[in-house]
Design a protein around this motif. Structure first.
Motif, short mmCIF file in Angstrom:
data_model
loop_
_atom_site.label_atom_id
_atom_site.label_comp_id
_atom_site.label_asym_id
_atom_site.label_seq_id
_atom_site.Cartn_x
_atom_site.Cartn_y
_atom_site.Cartn_z
N VAL A 181 -11.68 -3.59 -114.18
CA VAL A 181 -10.75 -2.56 -114.64
C VAL A 181 -10.92 -2.32 -116.14
N PHE A 182 -11.08 -3.39 -116.91
CA PHE A 182 -11.27 -3.25 -118.36
C PHE A 182 -12.55 -2.48 -118.67
N LYS A 183 -13.63 -2.83 -118.00
CA LYS A 183 -14.90 -2.15 -118.24
C LYS A 183 -14.83 -0.69 -117.85
N MET A 184 -14.19 -0.40 -116.71
CA MET A 184 -14.11 0.98 -116.26
C MET A 184 -13.22 1.82 -117.17
N GLN A 185 -12.19 1.20 -117.76
CA GLN A 185 -11.37 1.95 -118.72
C GLN A 185 -12.15 2.26 -119.98
N GLN A 186 -13.05 1.34 -120.37
CA GLN A 186 -13.87 1.58 -121.56
C GLN A 186 -14.95 2.62 -121.30
N MET A 187 -15.40 2.74 -120.03
CA MET A 187 -16.43 3.71 -119.71
C MET A 187 -15.94 5.15 -119.79
N ASN A 188 -14.63 5.33 -119.73
CA ASN A 188 -14.04 6.66 -119.84
C ASN A 188 -14.45 7.56 -118.66
N GLY A 189 -14.78 6.95 -117.51
CA GLY A 189 -15.08 7.71 -116.31
C GLY A 189 -16.40 8.45 -116.33
N ILE A 190 -17.31 8.12 -117.25
CA ILE A 190 -18.57 8.87 -117.35
C ILE A 190 -19.55 8.44 -116.27
N ARG A 191 -19.60 7.15 -115.97
CA ARG A 191 -20.60 6.64 -115.04
C ARG A 191 -19.99 6.29 -113.69
N LEU A 192 -18.91 6.97 -113.32
CA LEU A 192 -18.27 6.69 -112.06
C LEU A 192 -18.66 7.73 -111.00
N GLU A 193 -18.33 7.40 -109.76
CA GLU A 193 -18.68 8.28 -108.64
C GLU A 193 -17.66 9.40 -108.50
N LYS A 194 -18.13 10.60 -108.18
CA LYS A 194 -17.25 11.74 -107.96
C LYS A 194 -17.01 11.92 -106.47
N LEU A 195 -15.93 12.61 -106.16
CA LEU A 195 -15.67 12.96 -104.77
C LEU A 195 -16.72 13.94 -104.29
#
Length: 300
Positions: free
Chosen positions: A229-243
């Motif tokens: 959760v900490f890492k994903m908050q730092q990523m700012n949603g740039i490298r996450l999967e989209k719907l």
């Protein structure tokens, strides 16, 4: 028992600051509940084992709240539009069904412990309740295993590799812990089937030890979940999967005040069909028309 670990970019419910706080509180509360669960199993070896049951009830109640938060977070990410699940099957089969299965499994385990606690307090007067309690102690972990396996089926094709490693580091301890709980409950049920026992004596040492080991695995999964959760908050949603299926673009347009009439995939399909129809009409027109040179030759 399993906490759903999602790497979706769509979890955009509420303001960013409030969303971050909710995610941190959710992860921290789950980690705290696993510690309480370990203490509850360890208290079964003390002079007052009923206190261990109370700690288990508290831990399971917190875990139910955490899974309800996960379920509401995924529904809020799509503005509670169930029709959009048809465009992204993983949204329905994993991110909606898994928290629901975990809530049911935790609730069954909670009721099983509660029935045994009531039986111990009332002085062994409700023997039917004891049989139901043993069945619930088995059914709850079985649902946890189903949810763990289902949770491991998440596929993120366009997510970052680092995010997927964090995902698996959360999934694997939860899966191992769920299997340990299920094995402990089954062995305990077989052990108590041929012996007449009541109350807290229905909980054997094998069940307690495997419960401690399973709780430790859940605590490890909770720690890795906090890191994730900490890492994903730092990523700012740039490298996450989209719907998928145009759902993400449709949600963004709707939230910006633009209501699209046609989803992107349908729009592209209609454009392709229109181009094919135009080309076919052009070919048919050239075949039907007589060239001017042929007309002159026929007149001569």
């Amino acid at each position: 028992m399993v906490k759903l670990a999602s790497a979706r970019e769509s979890r955009m419910y509420g303001p960013r600051l409030g969303r971050s706080r909710a995610e941190y509180m959710n992860a921290g509360l789950y980690l705290f509940s696993t510690i309480v669960l370990i203490c509850g199993f360890a208290a079964e070896f003390s002079w007052e084992p009923r206190s261990g049951l109370v700690l288990m009830l508290i831990a399971l109640g917190l875990i139910i709240l955490v899974n309800i938060h996960d379920l509401l977070a995924h529904l809020a990410a799509i503005d509670y539009r169930f029709a959009l699940m048809s465009f992204d099957p993983q949204l329905a089969l994993v991110e909606f069904s898994v928290p629901l299965v975990q809530i049911l499994g935790s609730l069954l385990f909670f009721l099983g412990i509660l029935f045994l606690f009531i039986e111990a307090e009332k002085g062994y007067g409700f023997f039917k309740m004891e049989r139901h309690a043993l069945g619930m102690l088995i059914a709850g972990p079985v649902l946890w295993v189903v949810g763990s396996v289902h949770n491991s089926c998440q596929i993120y094709e366009r997510a970052d590799t680092h995010v997927q490693i964090l995902q698996q580091s959360v999934h694997i301890p939860f899966l191992i812990g769920s299997v340990l709980f299920m094995v402990g409950a089954i062995l305990n049920g077989r052990e108590q089937s041929g012996v007449v026992r009541h109350g807290l004596h229905l909980l054997g040492k094998k069940w307690v030890w495997l419960g401690i080991c399973g709780s430790l695995m859940f605590m490890i999964g909770g720690l890795t979940n906090v890191v994730k959760v900490f890492k994903m908050q730092q990523m700012n949603g740039i490298r996450l999967e989209k719907l998928r299926g145009g759902v993400q673009d449709r949600l963004i347009e709707d939230r910006d005040g633009q209501v699209p009439l046609i989803i992107d995939e349908q729009r592209r399909k209609m454009e392709v069909d229109e181009i094919k129809a135009t080309a076919a009409a052009a070919v048919a027109g050239t075949k039907s028309r007589t060239p001017y040179k042929d007309v002159l030759l026929s007149r001569t």
